[in-house]
Design a protein around this motif. Structure first.
Motif, short mmCIF file in Angstrom:
data_model
loop_
_atom_site.label_atom_id
_atom_site.label_comp_id
_atom_site.label_asym_id
_atom_site.label_seq_id
_atom_site.Cartn_x
_atom_site.Cartn_y
_atom_site.Cartn_z
N ILE A 65 0.81 4.48 -2.64
CA ILE A 65 0.70 5.91 -2.34
C ILE A 65 1.86 6.67 -2.98
N GLY A 123 0.83 -1.20 0.00
CA GLY A 123 0.00 0.00 0.00
C GLY A 123 0.86 1.25 0.00
N THR A 124 1.97 1.20 0.72
CA THR A 124 2.88 2.34 0.78
C THR A 124 3.43 2.67 -0.61
N THR A 140 -3.71 8.89 11.40
CA THR A 140 -3.52 7.78 10.48
C THR A 140 -2.24 7.04 10.84
N PHE A 163 -2.78 -5.03 1.19
CA PHE A 163 -3.01 -6.44 1.51
C PHE A 163 -1.97 -6.94 2.49
N ASN A 164 -1.58 -6.05 3.40
CA ASN A 164 -0.66 -6.44 4.47
C ASN A 164 -1.34 -7.49 5.37
N ALA A 196 -6.48 1.81 2.45
CA ALA A 196 -5.76 0.61 2.92
C ALA A 196 -6.57 -0.21 3.91
N GLY A 221 1.33 -6.60 0.22
CA GLY A 221 0.93 -6.20 -1.13
C GLY A 221 0.02 -5.01 -1.08
C1 LIG Z 1 -1.60 -0.51 6.19
C2 LIG Z 1 -1.75 0.90 5.84
C3 LIG Z 1 -0.97 1.52 4.84
C4 LIG Z 1 0.21 0.86 4.21
O1 LIG Z 1 -0.02 -0.32 3.57
P1 LIG Z 1 1.17 -1.39 3.42
O2 LIG Z 1 0.61 -2.38 2.46
O3 LIG Z 1 1.41 -1.97 4.78
O4 LIG Z 1 2.36 -0.68 2.88
C5 LIG Z 1 -1.24 2.83 4.51
N1 LIG Z 1 -2.20 3.53 5.11
C6 LIG Z 1 -2.96 3.00 6.10
C7 LIG Z 1 -4.03 3.83 6.71
C8 LIG Z 1 -2.75 1.69 6.51
O5 LIG Z 1 -3.48 1.18 7.51
#
Ligand SMILES: *Cc1c(COP(=O)(O)O)cnc(C)c1O
Length: 376
Positions: A65, A61-62, A86, A189-190, A166, A200
């Motif tokens: 972004i 997810g990072t 957040t 998809f952590n 996320a 992911g």
């Molecule tokens: C988990 C999360 C992310 C990051 O996602 P990753 O897949 O772990 O890199 C970003 N923003 C929020 C609010 C999250 O909870």
């Protein structure tokens, strides 16, 4: 002697078919960051969110972004407005690009970015000749932010929005899927999220051109040539075909996972609303939360700690709410527009175990511990 098992805040919950898709990857030797599971997982997400969206699955997810901000054109010296309440991953990619985050506090009913403070911040920055380049806004704990209000402000000042979804796959806002409400959406998809590929993420765009650009950037930005030719800085951010296989299996059970998490919330709501020291957040009209994590707000830091520590003694994991970014050591010098809302939530709020794999026995055990906490 009976030993009780640990109860986690939010743990992975496989559906059963994940292994079949992973085996397909092995049998066909697609052990690479491309292949049928990558394409299949993207198609599955696309049909879940609505066909007018384009989806690129990435390593996190990072990373999603990061690429969204890069596609918007955020670069060194720019300011980016970001929800303060957040996880740090919402804000870190702003730093990767050499830009500066400016933090915006939350409103009391959704705990997400306050539209009022957002507009105050934009006006202030424009007045100082520092018009923000983008807005990163978050559906925290699965609760949709007020997208109509936020989008109207973003459009009025012509600023792009990154929707950090996320925690909100499966949530909807006025019947539209979270992740699809703004210029760019991102999913994670952590391992702790509502569905997981172990690690992911996904970037959701409005056009195929933007999706293709994201895939290009995520695969080392190779120009079209027989040799390795580069005219742009690239990243190694594409999702593995093995992990995408886990994702395909998880998409088959996503609706069940949402139902289970919502049922957890209903259980807590039913049994904890009798305490006048505990509050839970209802959905505003038009919002449907996946209830990724059930959170409570207590009357004081002391009550919050009492519940957390009593649960811990019984090997039950709970956790204070996110510490606002404008109070984090790493961001302490950043400008912020805050009115104390998120600091108050951090002080008094607690995340309760919320996994879709919690049993009735688990839930009753948690409830019993809370009921037996002295002087609640
Ligand atoms: C988990 C999360 C992310 C990051 O996602 P990753 O897949 O772990 O890199 C970003 N923003 C929020 C609010 C999250 O909870």
């Amino acid at each position: 002697m009976l030993t009780k098992t640990k109860i986690y805040l939010s743990s992975p919950h496989m559906g059963g078919n994940e292994q079949k898709f992973v085996n397909d990857a092995f049998e066909t030797n697609w052990i690479a960051p491309l292949g049928p599971n990558v394409n299949g997982f993207e198609d599955d997400i696309k049909s879940y969110l609505g066909a007018q969206n384009e989806v690129a699955v990435l390593s996190s997810g990072t990373a999603s972004i990061h690429l969204a901000l890069e596609l918007i054109g955020v670069s060194k010296g720019d300011e980016v407005l970001c929800q303060s309440f957040t996880f740090s991953a919402s804000a870190n990619p702003i730093m990767y690009l050499g830009a500066t985050p400016v933090f915006i506090d939350s409103e009391k009913d959704t705990w997400n970015m306050s539209p009022e403070l957002l507009e105050i911040a934009i006006k202030d920055r424009i007045e100082k000749n520092k018009k923000p380049k983008a807005i990163v806004v978050v559906h925290l704990y699965g609760m949709p932010y007020k997208a109509n209000e936020i989008n109207a402000i973003a459009e009025k000042y012509n600023i792009a929005v990154v929707e950090d979804s996320a925690e909100a796959l499966g949530s909807t806002y006025h019947d539209k899927a979270c992740g699809t409400l703004s210029d760019f959406g991102i999913l994670s998809f952590n391992g702790n999220k509502i569905i997981t590929t172990s690690g992911g993420g996904a970037l959701i765009t409005k056009t195929k051109v933007l999706k293709d650009k994201a895939v290009f950037l995520s695969t080392q930005a190779r120009d079209d040539a027989p040799h390795y030719q580069h005219s742009h800085v690239g990243y190694n951010y594409r999702m593995s075909n093995v992990l995408a296989g886990i994702g395909r299996g998880q998409m088959e059970v996503l609706n069940d996972r949402v139902s289970a998490r919502r049922a957890n919330y209903e259980f807590y709501k039913k049994h904890l609303s009798g305490f006048n020291t505990i509050e839970l957040v209802d959905e505003p009209a038009g919002s449907y939360s996946n209830r990724w994590i059930t959170c409570i707000k207590t009357d004081s830091f002391e009550t919050r700690e009492k519940i957390r520590l009593t649960l811990l003694e019984d090997d039950i994991e709970s956790r204070p709410l996110w510490k606002p970014m404008h109070t984090q050591p790493i961001f302490k010098d950043c400008l912020h527009f805050s009115d104390g809302t998120s600091e108050d939530l951090f002080e008094k709020g607690l995340c309760l175990p919320s996994g879709s794999n919690l049993t009735n026995d688990d839930l009753n055990r948690i409830l019993e511990i809370i009921n037996n906490t002295p002087n609640l």
